[in-house]
Write a protein that holds these residues in place. Structure first.
Motif, PDB file in Angstrom:
ATOM      1  N   PRO A  30       0.845  -1.194   0.000  1.00  0.00           N
ATOM      2  CA  PRO A  30       0.000   0.000   0.000  1.00  0.00           C
ATOM      3  C   PRO A  30       0.882   1.246   0.000  1.00  0.00           C
ATOM      4  N   SER A  32       0.802   5.836  -0.415  1.00  0.00           N
ATOM      5  CA  SER A  32      -0.012   7.007  -0.110  1.00  0.00           C
ATOM      6  C   SER A  32      -1.020   7.270  -1.226  1.00  0.00           C
ATOM      7  N   GLY A  33      -2.092   7.932  -0.865  1.00  0.00           N
ATOM      8  CA  GLY A  33      -3.114   8.272  -1.848  1.00  0.00           C
ATOM      9  C   GLY A  33      -3.899   7.086  -2.359  1.00  0.00           C
ATOM     10  N   GLY A  34      -3.813   5.945  -1.675  1.00  0.00           N
ATOM     11  CA  GLY A  34      -4.540   4.755  -2.092  1.00  0.00           C
ATOM     12  C   GLY A  34      -3.868   3.976  -3.208  1.00  0.00           C
ATOM     13  N   ARG A  35      -2.708   4.462  -3.668  1.00  0.00           N
ATOM     14  CA  ARG A  35      -1.999   3.745  -4.733  1.00  0.00           C
ATOM     15  C   ARG A  35      -1.459   2.425  -4.194  1.00  0.00           C
ATOM     16  N   VAL A  36      -1.119   1.522  -5.126  1.00  0.00           N
ATOM     17  CA  VAL A  36      -0.583   0.213  -4.761  1.00  0.00           C
ATOM     18  C   VAL A  36       0.645  -0.053  -5.626  1.00  0.00           C
ATOM     19  N   SER A  52      -3.098   3.292  -9.515  1.00  0.00           N
ATOM     20  CA  SER A  52      -3.996   4.109  -8.696  1.00  0.00           C
ATOM     21  C   SER A  52      -4.956   3.226  -7.917  1.00  0.00           C
ATOM     22  N   ALA A  53      -5.594   3.832  -6.943  1.00  0.00           N
ATOM     23  CA  ALA A  53      -6.594   3.107  -6.153  1.00  0.00           C
ATOM     24  C   ALA A  53      -7.731   2.605  -7.042  1.00  0.00           C
ATOM     25  N   THR A  54      -8.120   3.408  -8.031  1.00  0.00           N
ATOM     26  CA  THR A  54      -9.205   3.021  -8.935  1.00  0.00           C
ATOM     27  C   THR A  54      -8.832   1.788  -9.752  1.00  0.00           C
ATOM     28  N   TRP A  56      -6.513  -0.489  -8.976  1.00  0.00           N
ATOM     29  CA  TRP A  56      -6.385  -1.616  -8.056  1.00  0.00           C
ATOM     30  C   TRP A  56      -7.763  -2.166  -7.693  1.00  0.00           C
ATOM     31  N   ASP A  57      -8.693  -1.280  -7.372  1.00  0.00           N
ATOM     32  CA  ASP A  57     -10.047  -1.722  -7.015  1.00  0.00           C
ATOM     33  C   ASP A  57     -10.719  -2.465  -8.168  1.00  0.00           C
TER      34      ASP A  57
END
Length: 70
Positions: A30, A32-36, A52-54, A56-57
């Motif tokens: 994990p 910062s900012g939800g990035r992976v 990005s988090a988007t 990854w999700d």
């Protein structure tokens, strides 16, 4: 902290099932900012991918729904 510094101290982890594969798999961390961050356990010295988090999700959702099953 810039992303390269963040990747150096990231808490990398891999799936418990990787043990049955001599530990060869992907590691995730994990950020910062939800990035992976994603890296290959066989080549941890190579630059990891950062998504990005988007993204990854969407990947996790697809995996859970069988979109990548062979």
């Amino acid at each position: 902290m810039d992303v390269n510094e963040e990747l150096k101290v990231a808490a990398w982890r891999k799936a418990t099932k990787s043990a049955s594969n001599q530990g060869n798999c992907l590691e995730v961390a994990p950020l910062s900012g939800g990035r992976v961050g994603l890296r290959d356990t066989e080549a941890p010295e190579k630059a990891p991918f950062v998504v990005s988090a988007t993204v990854w999700d969407a990947f996790i959702d697809g995996a859970k729904n069988g979109e990548f099953d062979f």
